[in-house]
Write a protein that holds these residues in place. Structure first.
Motif, PDB file in Angstrom:
ATOM      1  N   LEU A 243      25.034  18.322  48.939  1.00  0.00           N
ATOM      2  CA  LEU A 243      24.368  17.442  49.630  1.00  0.00           C
ATOM      3  C   LEU A 243      25.254  16.915  50.895  1.00  0.00           C
ATOM      4  CD1 LEU A 243      22.727  14.946  47.323  1.00  0.00           C
ATOM      5  CD2 LEU A 243      21.831  16.926  48.316  1.00  0.00           C
ATOM      6  N   ASP A 244      24.957  17.252  52.088  1.00  0.00           N
ATOM      7  CA  ASP A 244      25.764  17.292  53.295  1.00  0.00           C
ATOM      8  C   ASP A 244      24.729  16.825  54.467  1.00  0.00           C
ATOM      9  OD1 ASP A 244      27.178  17.722  55.767  1.00  0.00           O
ATOM     10  OD2 ASP A 244      28.730  19.018  54.578  1.00  0.00           O
ATOM     11  N   THR A 245      24.820  15.533  54.723  1.00  0.00           N
ATOM     12  CA  THR A 245      23.870  14.905  55.918  1.00  0.00           C
ATOM     13  C   THR A 245      24.061  15.813  57.150  1.00  0.00           C
ATOM     14  OG1 THR A 245      25.531  13.336  56.346  1.00  0.00           O
ATOM     15  CG2 THR A 245      23.602  12.804  54.941  1.00  0.00           C
ATOM     16  N   ALA A 246      25.259  16.210  57.528  1.00  0.00           N
ATOM     17  CA  ALA A 246      25.650  16.700  58.780  1.00  0.00           C
ATOM     18  C   ALA A 246      24.837  18.394  58.975  1.00  0.00           C
ATOM     19  CB  ALA A 246      27.302  16.939  59.184  1.00  0.00           C
ATOM     20  N   ALA A 247      25.068  18.971  57.829  1.00  0.00           N
ATOM     21  CA  ALA A 247      24.515  20.379  57.674  1.00  0.00           C
ATOM     22  C   ALA A 247      23.094  20.186  57.665  1.00  0.00           C
ATOM     23  CB  ALA A 247      24.882  21.113  56.557  1.00  0.00           C
ATOM     24  N   LEU A 248      22.464  19.069  56.895  1.00  0.00           N
ATOM     25  CA  LEU A 248      21.061  18.894  56.686  1.00  0.00           C
ATOM     26  C   LEU A 248      20.412  18.546  58.224  1.00  0.00           C
ATOM     27  CD1 LEU A 248      18.400  18.402  55.360  1.00  0.00           C
ATOM     28  CD2 LEU A 248      19.324  16.184  54.770  1.00  0.00           C
ATOM     29  N   THR A 249      20.887  17.869  58.899  1.00  0.00           N
ATOM     30  CA  THR A 249      20.361  17.265  60.174  1.00  0.00           C
ATOM     31  C   THR A 249      20.469  18.358  61.266  1.00  0.00           C
ATOM     32  OG1 THR A 249      22.537  16.191  60.554  1.00  0.00           O
ATOM     33  CG2 THR A 249      20.569  14.874  59.735  1.00  0.00           C
ATOM     34  N   TRP A 250      21.574  18.988  61.117  1.00  0.00           N
ATOM     35  CA  TRP A 250      21.950  20.335  62.096  1.00  0.00           C
ATOM     36  C   TRP A 250      20.768  21.258  61.936  1.00  0.00           C
ATOM     37  CZ3 TRP A 250      23.574  21.293  66.757  1.00  0.00           C
ATOM     38  CH2 TRP A 250      23.998  22.680  66.947  1.00  0.00           C
ATOM     39  N   ASP A 251      20.507  21.298  60.674  1.00  0.00           N
ATOM     40  CA  ASP A 251      19.536  22.652  60.438  1.00  0.00           C
ATOM     41  C   ASP A 251      18.068  21.911  60.846  1.00  0.00           C
ATOM     42  OD1 ASP A 251      18.739  25.070  59.205  1.00  0.00           O
ATOM     43  OD2 ASP A 251      17.875  24.244  57.606  1.00  0.00           O
TER      44      ASP A 251
ATOM     45  N   VAL B 143      16.000  19.768  72.279  1.00  0.00           N
ATOM     46  CA  VAL B 143      16.166  18.731  71.181  1.00  0.00           C
ATOM     47  C   VAL B 143      17.405  18.722  70.960  1.00  0.00           C
ATOM     48  CG1 VAL B 143      16.019  19.045  68.697  1.00  0.00           C
ATOM     49  CG2 VAL B 143      14.083  19.867  70.039  1.00  0.00           C
ATOM     50  N   ASN B 144      17.901  17.513  70.776  1.00  0.00           N
ATOM     51  CA  ASN B 144      19.554  17.144  70.700  1.00  0.00           C
ATOM     52  C   ASN B 144      19.582  16.351  69.587  1.00  0.00           C
ATOM     53  OD1 ASN B 144      20.822  18.381  73.054  1.00  0.00           O
ATOM     54  ND2 ASN B 144      19.190  17.012  74.212  1.00  0.00           N
ATOM     55  N   LEU B 145      20.844  16.524  68.615  1.00  0.00           N
ATOM     56  CA  LEU B 145      21.166  15.774  67.518  1.00  0.00           C
ATOM     57  C   LEU B 145      22.352  14.993  67.809  1.00  0.00           C
ATOM     58  CD1 LEU B 145      20.955  14.972  64.435  1.00  0.00           C
ATOM     59  CD2 LEU B 145      22.550  17.294  64.099  1.00  0.00           C
ATOM     60  N   CYS B 146      22.377  13.838  67.821  1.00  0.00           N
ATOM     61  CA  CYS B 146      23.510  12.970  68.151  1.00  0.00           C
ATOM     62  C   CYS B 146      23.971  12.005  67.010  1.00  0.00           C
ATOM     63  CB  CYS B 146      22.982  11.740  69.278  1.00  0.00           C
ATOM     64  SG  CYS B 146      22.472  12.370  70.527  1.00  0.00           S
TER      65      CYS B 146
ATOM     66  N   LEU C 297       9.781  22.589  61.194  1.00  0.00           N
ATOM     67  CA  LEU C 297       9.297  24.054  60.685  1.00  0.00           C
ATOM     68  C   LEU C 297       9.911  24.020  58.999  1.00  0.00           C
ATOM     69  CD1 LEU C 297      10.017  26.352  63.431  1.00  0.00           C
ATOM     70  CD2 LEU C 297       7.457  25.588  62.613  1.00  0.00           C
ATOM     71  N   ARG C 298      10.822  23.158  58.850  1.00  0.00           N
ATOM     72  CA  ARG C 298      11.536  23.169  57.490  1.00  0.00           C
ATOM     73  C   ARG C 298      12.611  24.376  57.492  1.00  0.00           C
ATOM     74  NH1 ARG C 298       8.500  20.051  52.892  1.00  0.00           N
ATOM     75  NH2 ARG C 298       6.708  21.456  53.371  1.00  0.00           N
ATOM     76  N   TYR C 299      13.040  24.312  56.132  1.00  0.00           N
ATOM     77  CA  TYR C 299      14.118  25.321  56.041  1.00  0.00           C
ATOM     78  C   TYR C 299      13.656  26.496  56.040  1.00  0.00           C
ATOM     79  CZ  TYR C 299      17.488  27.796  52.714  1.00  0.00           C
ATOM     80  OH  TYR C 299      18.195  28.487  52.208  1.00  0.00           O
ATOM     81  N   ALA C 300      14.441  27.511  56.491  1.00  0.00           N
ATOM     82  CA  ALA C 300      13.746  29.081  56.944  1.00  0.00           C
ATOM     83  C   ALA C 300      13.581  29.704  55.589  1.00  0.00           C
ATOM     84  CB  ALA C 300      15.029  29.676  57.625  1.00  0.00           C
ATOM     85  N   PHE C 301      14.143  29.097  54.385  1.00  0.00           N
ATOM     86  CA  PHE C 301      14.115  29.817  53.118  1.00  0.00           C
ATOM     87  C   PHE C 301      13.446  29.023  52.225  1.00  0.00           C
ATOM     88  CE2 PHE C 301      17.674  32.098  55.125  1.00  0.00           C
ATOM     89  CZ  PHE C 301      17.315  33.264  55.311  1.00  0.00           C
TER      90      PHE C 301
END
Length: 225
Positions: A104-112, A152-155, A210-214
């Motif tokens: 679980l990694d919030t940075a990777a999750l929100t970037w995706d 679209v920007n993530l801050c 679109l949620r996770y590509a896989f």
């Protein structure tokens, strides 16, 4: 000898793409050209020196090109897409690779999330979606997604822009929704999850991503290798 030293095609393939992080770097480029910083944000735990080394190896192998400071897969690199897809399919269907707290990694999750936005589904006005991951430390607890049809920007910091929607939730539950294990309705019903803000936007939010590509639904539509 650095490689496996075997004639076996599997061994020879792993000589090229079997090092730690390598296929994740390939994954980051499957959606198109990316910068070094983009890859770092998609794989937050990779050391910069390691990323530099892996990119160099991939370019030497003819899998990745660099143009205008953006990395992209070559024709040879794009043929790795089914490999990545089948690894995802395997992980989603076996207990051997079950999701754990260490994943679980919030940075990777929100970037995706920011790169899997359906801009055509967004409202005409700019929307700010704020996340509070209630089980994280302050450094990894808050994120802001600025959503518009133009950009679209993530801050990681509050810019002061008015927040349209607040989502407060444990990291695991949002991740499970993103992976397709929970519907939006099921996520909202979780006792640790709250959504505040514009009620009309609350009804729309699930259509923006679109949620996770896989995710499971996507994998079911994809042919097996």
């Amino acid at each position: 000898m650095n490689g496996y030293g075997q004639f076996c095609a599997v061994a020879r393939a792993l000589d090229v793409v079997g090092e730690r992080w390598t296929l994740l770097i390939v994954r980051e480029m499957l959606s198109g050209p990316v910068t070094f910083g983009d890859i770092r944000r998609g794989i937050p735990r990779i050391p910069p020196a390691t990323l530099t080394s892996r990119l160099r190896s991939l370019r030497t192998a003819g899998i990745v090109d660099l143009s205008d400071r953006r990395y992209q897969l070559t024709e040879s690199g794009l043929t790795l897409a089914p490999v990545v897809r089948e690894l995802a399919r395997w992980a989603m269907t076996t207990e051997s690779a079950a999701l754990s707290d260490d994943d679980l990694d919030t940075a990777a999750l929100t970037w995706d999330m920011q790169r899997r936005v359906d801009v055509d589904a967004l409202p005409e006005r700019t929307v700010v979606l704020a996340f509070e991951f209630t089980d994280r430390s302050p450094a990894d607890r808050y994120f802001w997604l600025h959503l518009s049809k133009a950009d679209v920007n993530l801050c990681r910091e509050d810019t002061g822009a008015p927040v349209s929607l607040w989502l407060r939730a444990p990291t695991a539950e949002v991740t499970r929704w993103w992976l397709g294990d929970l519907t939006w309705s099921q996520l909202q019903k979780h006792p640790g999850v709250t959504v505040h803000g514009d009620r009309a936007l609350q009804r729309q939010i699930q259509r923006w991503f679109l949620r996770y590509a896989f995710n499971r639904s996507a994998l079911a539509r994809m042919p097996s290798a």
